[in-house]
Design an enzyme around this catalytic site. Structure first.
Site, PDB file in Angstrom:
ATOM      1  N   ASP A 127       1.404  -2.181  -1.020  1.00  0.00           N
ATOM      2  CA  ASP A 127       0.535  -1.980   0.055  1.00  0.00           C
ATOM      3  C   ASP A 127       0.972  -1.666   1.658  1.00  0.00           C
ATOM      4  O   ASP A 127       0.229  -1.002   2.494  1.00  0.00           O
ATOM      5  CB  ASP A 127      -0.651  -2.880   0.377  1.00  0.00           C
ATOM      6  CG  ASP A 127      -2.091  -2.221   0.707  1.00  0.00           C
ATOM      7  OD1 ASP A 127      -2.015  -1.181   0.847  1.00  0.00           O
ATOM      8  OD2 ASP A 127      -2.903  -3.080   1.217  1.00  0.00           O
ATOM      9  N   ASP A 145      -5.606   4.061  -0.608  1.00  0.00           N
ATOM     10  CA  ASP A 145      -5.081   2.964  -0.489  1.00  0.00           C
ATOM     11  C   ASP A 145      -6.248   1.917  -0.393  1.00  0.00           C
ATOM     12  O   ASP A 145      -6.177   0.934  -0.875  1.00  0.00           O
ATOM     13  CB  ASP A 145      -4.452   3.072   0.862  1.00  0.00           C
ATOM     14  CG  ASP A 145      -3.695   1.662   1.387  1.00  0.00           C
ATOM     15  OD1 ASP A 145      -4.463   0.970   1.337  1.00  0.00           O
ATOM     16  OD2 ASP A 145      -2.739   1.754   1.836  1.00  0.00           O
ATOM     17  N   ASP A 205      -7.119  -1.127  -2.980  1.00  0.00           N
ATOM     18  CA  ASP A 205      -6.983  -2.459  -2.370  1.00  0.00           C
ATOM     19  C   ASP A 205      -8.133  -3.188  -3.002  1.00  0.00           C
ATOM     20  O   ASP A 205      -7.904  -4.613  -3.475  1.00  0.00           O
ATOM     21  CB  ASP A 205      -7.427  -2.545  -0.819  1.00  0.00           C
ATOM     22  CG  ASP A 205      -6.050  -2.113  -0.181  1.00  0.00           C
ATOM     23  OD1 ASP A 205      -5.135  -1.987  -0.826  1.00  0.00           O
ATOM     24  OD2 ASP A 205      -6.190  -2.108   1.145  1.00  0.00           O
ATOM     25  N   SER A 218      -2.623  10.905   4.950  1.00  0.00           N
ATOM     26  CA  SER A 218      -3.582  11.734   4.387  1.00  0.00           C
ATOM     27  C   SER A 218      -4.753  10.957   4.390  1.00  0.00           C
ATOM     28  O   SER A 218      -4.830  10.045   4.249  1.00  0.00           O
ATOM     29  CB  SER A 218      -3.258  12.640   3.377  1.00  0.00           C
ATOM     30  OG  SER A 218      -3.197  11.787   2.345  1.00  0.00           O
ATOM     31  N   ARG A 263       3.933   7.553   6.565  1.00  0.00           N
ATOM     32  CA  ARG A 263       4.287   8.043   8.168  1.00  0.00           C
ATOM     33  C   ARG A 263       5.622   8.363   7.936  1.00  0.00           C
ATOM     34  O   ARG A 263       6.002   9.348   9.013  1.00  0.00           O
ATOM     35  CB  ARG A 263       4.036   6.535   8.884  1.00  0.00           C
ATOM     36  CG  ARG A 263       2.649   6.296   9.195  1.00  0.00           C
ATOM     37  CD  ARG A 263       2.303   5.008   9.826  1.00  0.00           C
ATOM     38  NE  ARG A 263       2.554   3.784   9.323  1.00  0.00           N
ATOM     39  CZ  ARG A 263       1.790   3.074   8.325  1.00  0.00           C
ATOM     40  NH1 ARG A 263       0.668   3.495   8.101  1.00  0.00           N
ATOM     41  NH2 ARG A 263       2.266   1.913   7.709  1.00  0.00           N
ATOM     42  N   ASP A 309       1.593   8.073  -3.076  1.00  0.00           N
ATOM     43  CA  ASP A 309       0.429   7.868  -3.857  1.00  0.00           C
ATOM     44  C   ASP A 309       1.151   6.969  -5.250  1.00  0.00           C
ATOM     45  O   ASP A 309       0.024   6.261  -5.644  1.00  0.00           O
ATOM     46  CB  ASP A 309      -0.186   8.926  -4.280  1.00  0.00           C
ATOM     47  CG  ASP A 309      -1.082   9.728  -3.315  1.00  0.00           C
ATOM     48  OD1 ASP A 309      -0.939   9.212  -1.943  1.00  0.00           O
ATOM     49  OD2 ASP A 309      -1.705  10.845  -3.347  1.00  0.00           O
ATOM     50  N   THR A 310       2.112   7.343  -5.545  1.00  0.00           N
ATOM     51  CA  THR A 310       2.848   6.722  -6.717  1.00  0.00           C
ATOM     52  C   THR A 310       2.965   5.219  -6.628  1.00  0.00           C
ATOM     53  O   THR A 310       2.571   4.367  -7.276  1.00  0.00           O
ATOM     54  CB  THR A 310       4.119   7.295  -7.294  1.00  0.00           C
ATOM     55  OG1 THR A 310       3.940   8.713  -7.367  1.00  0.00           O
ATOM     56  CG2 THR A 310       4.745   6.792  -8.500  1.00  0.00           C
ATOM     57  N   VAL A 311       3.347   4.979  -5.231  1.00  0.00           N
ATOM     58  CA  VAL A 311       3.710   3.532  -4.928  1.00  0.00           C
ATOM     59  C   VAL A 311       2.136   2.776  -4.917  1.00  0.00           C
ATOM     60  O   VAL A 311       2.269   1.576  -5.232  1.00  0.00           O
ATOM     61  CB  VAL A 311       4.244   3.459  -3.665  1.00  0.00           C
ATOM     62  CG1 VAL A 311       4.445   2.006  -3.020  1.00  0.00           C
ATOM     63  CG2 VAL A 311       5.803   4.127  -3.616  1.00  0.00           C
TER      64      VAL A 311
END
Ligand SMILES: CCCCCCCC/C=C\CCCCCCCC(=O)OC[C@H](COP(=O)(O)O[C@@H]1[C@H](O)[C@H](OP(=O)(O)O)[C@@H](O)[C@H](O)[C@H]1O)OC(=O)CCCCCCC/C=C\CCCCCCCC
Ligand SMILES: Nc1ccn([C@@H]2O[C@H](COP(=O)(O)O)[C@@H](O)[C@H]2O)c(=O)n1
Ligand code: MG
Ligand code: MG
Length: 246
Positions: free
Chosen positions: A97, A118, A122, A111, A105, A60-62
């Site tokens: 992304d 994500d 986007d 999740s 993964r 989530d941070t990424v």
């Protein structure tokens, strides 16, 4: 991510439409880049994703940092016509992304929240990229037509994604990506913007690339909206027919 490759069994759709219970969408459902380039970038980015995991960074941070960097690159540089540096900045961040899902993964922690975050972010990054280009043409770029085309790219890109999200929320598989999905929109626009930005360094005959790319993305996105709508229309009618017992 939209629909992962392999076997898809949407629960609601199966209830409405038993013969659609098992669909192999991996091969037919993806546009060119998602089909061919994703595997390559997955291999290249996996060690980096593993490195971030070892540092304790979360997917989530990424996702969040990647979006923030892409938005900043687009809104700081593009409205000023600094297309080279804007594209370099966005490119550095936008590959997040492909890294966030890879990390999830590897961790075995994909999740529903991650998929939602994500996809939603986007849209934010895409809006900033085409919005930043539109701001340039509305300002110093001084071209109302290209400003309108950039706004059209922004809006049609959102509609392309919305068709799939809305269909899937009703349990209808939208297993056609269409001519121009997100990866195509970004690669066409960013390669053109980056190369056109070389004009700042005195490279001649490159400034026409961005307008051409915008027209291509606009036309391709329009076609894609129709491709997806027609697919969903067919699937919706079929699901309604089965539900009515005809
Ligand atoms: C002379 C200079 C030439 C420079 C050449 C550079 C060449 C670089 C060439 C190629 C890079 C290709 C990268 C392609 C990677 C594609 C992989 C892919 O398909 O990933 C898909 C993924 C999007 O999928 P998600 O599943 O995460 O998201 C889904 C998506 O949002 C769906 O939207 P929809 O498609 O429906 O509209 C949603 O429906 C769904 O819900 C959602 O889950 O990938 C990406 O989006 C990221 C792609 C990254 C693309 C990076 C582009 C950068 C490319 C070039 C920059 C070039 C810089 C040039 C500088 C030039 C200076 C001289
Ligand atoms: N913060 C995140 C981001 C993504 N995911 C999972 O990865 C899928 C997307 O994969 P990409 O290779 O396209 O990034 C997404 O559908 C989620 O399942 C996640 O869990 N957390
Ligand atoms: Mg991702
Ligand atoms: Mg994404």
């Amino acid at each position: 991510m939209g629909a992962p490759g392999g076997l898809i069994r949407p629960v609601v759709c199966r209830a409405l439409w038993p013969q659609a219970g098992t669909r192999e969408i991996g091969a037919v459902g993806k546009a060119m880049l998602n089909k061919y380039a994703r595997a390559f970038f997955t291999r290249v980015l996996t060690p980096f994703a593993a490195f971030l995991i070892r540092l304790g960074v979360s997917p989530d941070t990424v996702t969040l940092v990647g979006t923030a960097g892409s938005v900043a690159g687009a809104l700081v540089f593009f409205p000023r016509g600094e297309f080279f540096w804007g594209t370099i900045t966005i490119t550095l961040f936008i590959f997040s992304d492909l890294v966030d899902g890879n990390m999830a993964r590897q961790l075995g922690r994909t999740s529903k929240w991650g998929a939602f975050l994500d996809s939603t972010l986007d849209r934010v990054a895409d809006a900033a990229i085409f919005g930043g280009i539109a701001m340039w043409y509305a300002g110093k770029g001084d071209n109302n037509l290209l400003c309108a085309v950039a706004v059209f790219c922004l809006a049609s890109g959102l509609v392309v994604s919305y068709t799939k999200a809305r269909a899937e929320s009703q349990g209808l598989p939208c297993d056609v990506s269409g001519l121009v999905e997100r990866a195509e929109r970004l690669v066409i626009s960013l390669v053109a913007a980056g190369v056109a930005g070389l004009q700042t360094f005195g490279v001649p005959y490159v400034e026409w690339l961005l307008p051409v790319a915008l027209w291509l993305v606009a036309a391709g996105s329009l076609v894609t909206v129709f491709q997806r709508m027609l697919t969903v229309r067919r699937e919706a009618f079929e699901a309604d027919r089965v539900a009515a017992g005809n």
